[in-house]
Write a protein that holds these residues in place. Structure first.
Motif, PDB file in Angstrom:
ATOM      1  N   SER A 112      18.076  -7.992 -15.345  1.00 22.85           N
ATOM      2  CA  SER A 112      18.626  -8.830 -15.472  1.00 22.85           C
ATOM      3  C   SER A 112      19.034  -8.180 -16.944  1.00 22.85           C
ATOM      4  O   SER A 112      17.531  -7.848 -17.653  1.00 22.85           O
ATOM      5  CB  SER A 112      18.758 -10.119 -15.007  1.00 22.85           C
ATOM      6  OG  SER A 112      18.080 -10.583 -15.888  1.00 22.85           O
ATOM      7  N   ALA A 113      20.135  -8.081 -17.012  1.00 22.39           N
ATOM      8  CA  ALA A 113      20.287  -7.622 -18.765  1.00 22.39           C
ATOM      9  C   ALA A 113      21.522  -9.175 -18.937  1.00 22.39           C
ATOM     10  O   ALA A 113      22.412  -8.750 -18.747  1.00 22.39           O
ATOM     11  CB  ALA A 113      21.071  -6.464 -19.017  1.00 22.39           C
ATOM     12  N   ALA A 114      21.620  -9.392 -20.435  1.00 24.59           N
ATOM     13  CA  ALA A 114      22.190 -10.044 -21.084  1.00 24.59           C
ATOM     14  C   ALA A 114      23.112 -10.260 -21.584  1.00 24.59           C
ATOM     15  O   ALA A 114      23.279  -9.041 -22.105  1.00 24.59           O
ATOM     16  CB  ALA A 114      21.667 -11.967 -21.576  1.00 24.59           C
ATOM     17  N   THR A 115      24.573 -10.304 -21.819  1.00 22.75           N
ATOM     18  CA  THR A 115      25.757 -10.228 -22.432  1.00 22.75           C
ATOM     19  C   THR A 115      26.779 -10.858 -22.980  1.00 22.75           C
ATOM     20  O   THR A 115      27.310 -11.829 -21.285  1.00 22.75           O
ATOM     21  CB  THR A 115      26.767  -9.094 -21.371  1.00 22.75           C
ATOM     22  OG1 THR A 115      25.595  -7.717 -21.170  1.00 22.75           O
ATOM     23  CG2 THR A 115      27.484  -8.615 -22.138  1.00 22.75           C
ATOM     24  N   TYR A 142      27.586 -13.316 -19.370  1.00 23.92           N
ATOM     25  CA  TYR A 142      27.049 -13.089 -18.116  1.00 23.92           C
ATOM     26  C   TYR A 142      25.833 -12.258 -17.889  1.00 23.92           C
ATOM     27  O   TYR A 142      25.864 -11.556 -18.825  1.00 23.92           O
ATOM     28  CB  TYR A 142      28.458 -12.470 -17.348  1.00 23.92           C
ATOM     29  CG  TYR A 142      28.534 -11.299 -17.850  1.00 23.92           C
ATOM     30  CD1 TYR A 142      27.738 -10.022 -17.080  1.00 23.92           C
ATOM     31  CD2 TYR A 142      29.461 -10.660 -18.376  1.00 23.92           C
ATOM     32  CE1 TYR A 142      28.454  -8.755 -17.832  1.00 23.92           C
ATOM     33  CE2 TYR A 142      30.223  -9.705 -19.322  1.00 23.92           C
ATOM     34  CZ  TYR A 142      29.187  -8.383 -18.371  1.00 23.92           C
ATOM     35  OH  TYR A 142      29.851  -7.228 -18.911  1.00 23.92           O
ATOM     36  N   GLN A 143      24.827 -12.109 -16.960  1.00 21.96           N
ATOM     37  CA  GLN A 143      24.155 -11.510 -16.624  1.00 21.96           C
ATOM     38  C   GLN A 143      24.067 -10.308 -15.692  1.00 21.96           C
ATOM     39  O   GLN A 143      24.669 -10.523 -14.560  1.00 21.96           O
ATOM     40  CB  GLN A 143      22.716 -12.445 -15.863  1.00 21.96           C
ATOM     41  CG  GLN A 143      22.550 -13.601 -16.763  1.00 21.96           C
ATOM     42  CD  GLN A 143      21.079 -13.614 -18.051  1.00 21.96           C
ATOM     43  OE1 GLN A 143      20.274 -11.807 -17.628  1.00 21.96           O
ATOM     44  NE2 GLN A 143      21.085 -13.720 -18.816  1.00 21.96           N
ATOM     45  N   ARG A 144      24.123  -8.913 -15.920  1.00 18.54           N
ATOM     46  CA  ARG A 144      24.207  -8.333 -15.011  1.00 18.54           C
ATOM     47  C   ARG A 144      22.747  -8.351 -14.242  1.00 18.54           C
ATOM     48  O   ARG A 144      21.909  -7.694 -14.911  1.00 18.54           O
ATOM     49  CB  ARG A 144      24.277  -6.956 -16.486  1.00 18.54           C
ATOM     50  CG  ARG A 144      24.929  -5.692 -15.469  1.00 18.54           C
ATOM     51  CD  ARG A 144      25.179  -4.121 -15.460  1.00 18.54           C
ATOM     52  NE  ARG A 144      26.832  -4.509 -16.545  1.00 18.54           N
ATOM     53  CZ  ARG A 144      27.879  -4.876 -16.421  1.00 18.54           C
ATOM     54  NH1 ARG A 144      27.923  -4.716 -14.935  1.00 18.54           N
ATOM     55  NH2 ARG A 144      28.429  -5.398 -17.122  1.00 18.54           N
ATOM     56  N   LEU A 145      23.084  -8.314 -12.546  1.00 12.44           N
ATOM     57  CA  LEU A 145      21.420  -8.265 -12.174  1.00 12.44           C
ATOM     58  C   LEU A 145      21.494  -7.301 -11.063  1.00 12.44           C
ATOM     59  O   LEU A 145      22.700  -6.903 -10.321  1.00 12.44           O
ATOM     60  CB  LEU A 145      21.690  -9.342 -10.871  1.00 12.44           C
ATOM     61  CG  LEU A 145      20.968  -9.959 -11.011  1.00 12.44           C
ATOM     62  CD1 LEU A 145      19.578  -9.711 -11.910  1.00 12.44           C
ATOM     63  CD2 LEU A 145      20.794 -10.645  -9.659  1.00 12.44           C
ATOM     64  N   GLU A 195      28.028 -16.900 -16.515  1.00 10.87           N
ATOM     65  CA  GLU A 195      27.798 -18.314 -17.616  1.00 10.87           C
ATOM     66  C   GLU A 195      28.231 -18.736 -17.797  1.00 10.87           C
ATOM     67  O   GLU A 195      29.592 -18.422 -18.708  1.00 10.87           O
ATOM     68  CB  GLU A 195      26.593 -17.754 -18.791  1.00 10.87           C
ATOM     69  CG  GLU A 195      25.394 -16.977 -18.145  1.00 10.87           C
ATOM     70  CD  GLU A 195      24.381 -16.786 -19.379  1.00 10.87           C
ATOM     71  OE1 GLU A 195      25.029 -16.812 -20.429  1.00 10.87           O
ATOM     72  OE2 GLU A 195      23.043 -16.057 -18.821  1.00 10.87           O
TER      73      GLU A 195
END
Length: 226
Positions: free
Chosen positions: A145-148, A174-177, A209
Motif C-alpha cells: 500500500s501507498a499513502a496519499t 487514502y491508502q492505494r492497496l 481514511e
C-alpha cells in the motif's frame, strides 16, 4: 519468518465470514509429520521504466500463505466482480477483501490451525521466502500500500447556517492497496518460485481514511443555532 498476528476486529462492511471451514488441517499436518515440506520464494516489483533501467522492488509488501479454501476464493472473486458495478462498490472493495482475509484467518485460529497461517515481508531487494510449508494446496496473498493525502477543504459558512448542525466526517487521505493472489501447490523437497509484477496484480483499490468534519463558523456548540 514471521507468523502474522490475526486481525480479530472485522470492518463493518456487511461481508459475512464463511459458515464453516472447508479445509482439512490434518492433511497439512500429516504431510509435515512425514517430512513432506517445501517452500515458496519469489520477487515483488514494478517493471523497469526504461530498457536500461532497474526494476523497482516493492520492499515491505506483506506476504501471507494460507491453506487453499474454495469458499474464501469464491468470496474474494465475488467482491472483485462487484467492484466493477459502481464507484461506491469500487471504494468498498479493498476494505471488504481485507475483512474476508481477516475472517478466514480468524476461522483458522478458532479451529486450532493458526500454525497454517504463515508469512513474511518482502526484503529491500524485492525478494521473499517462506519455508517449511507442508505439501498441499496453498493461497499466496501479497499486499502493498501507498499513502496519499488529500487536501482538506474547510466548510463554507453563510448567513443561512443557523439551523441544526450535524457533525460528519470528511476524507483526509487514502491508502492505494495492491493485491496479488496466486494458487500454489507445494511439493515436498521443492521450492516454488513466483514473479509478482505491479501491472499483473490481481486487484488494485483504495482504503479511505476519514476524520471528523470541521465545525463551520456559527454552528452552535449544542448543535442548534439561535
Amino acid at each position: 519468518m514471521i507468523r502474522f498476528a490475526l486481525a480479530l476486529g472485522l470492518l463493518a462492511l456487511g461481508v459475512q465470514p464463511a459458515q464453516a471451514l472447508d479445509v482439512l488441517p490434518g492433511q497439512y499436518r500429516a504431510a509435515a509429520a512425514t517430512g513432506a515440506v517445501g517452500s515458496v520464494t519469489g520477487r515483488v516489483y514494478e517493471e523497469r521504466r526504461k530498457p536500461d533501467g532497474p526494476d523497482q522492488p516493492l520492499a515491505g509488501a506483506a506476504v501471507t500463505l494460507l491453506p487453499r479454501s474454495a469458499q474464501f476464493l469464491e468470496k474474494l472473486e465475488a467482491v472483485k466482480r462487484t467492484s466493477r458495478n459502481s464507484m461506491n462498490d469500487y471504494r468498498a472493495a479493498a476494505p471488504a477483501i481485507q475483512t474476508l482475509k481477516a475472517a478466514y484467518e480468524k476461522e483458522l485460529w478458532e479451529s486450532g490451525a493458526v500454525d497454517l497461517v504463515m508469512g513474511t515481508v518482502v526484503a529491500p531487494d524485492g525478494r521473499f521466502s517462506v519455508e517449511n510449508l507442508p505439501a498441499g494446496d496453498w493461497l499466496l496473498f501479497v499486499t502493498t500500500s501507498a499513502a496519499t493525502d488529500t487536501k482538506v477543504v474547510e466548510p463554507k459558512s453563510s448567513k443561512k447556517e443557523r439551523g441544526v448542525y450535524v457533525p460528519g466526517t470528511h476524507l483526509t487521505g487514502y491508502q492505494r492497496l495492491t493485491i496479488w493472489l496466486r494458487e500454489i501447490t507445494v511439493s515436498g523437497g521443492r521450492a516454488e518460485n513466483v514473479e509478482l509484477i505491479g501491472r499483473g496484480a490481481w486487484f488494485s483499490g483504495v482504503v479511505e481514511e476519514r476524520g471528523a468534519e470541521p465545525v463551520p463558523p456559527g454552528a452552535g456548540g449544542a448543535g442548534v443555532g439561535l
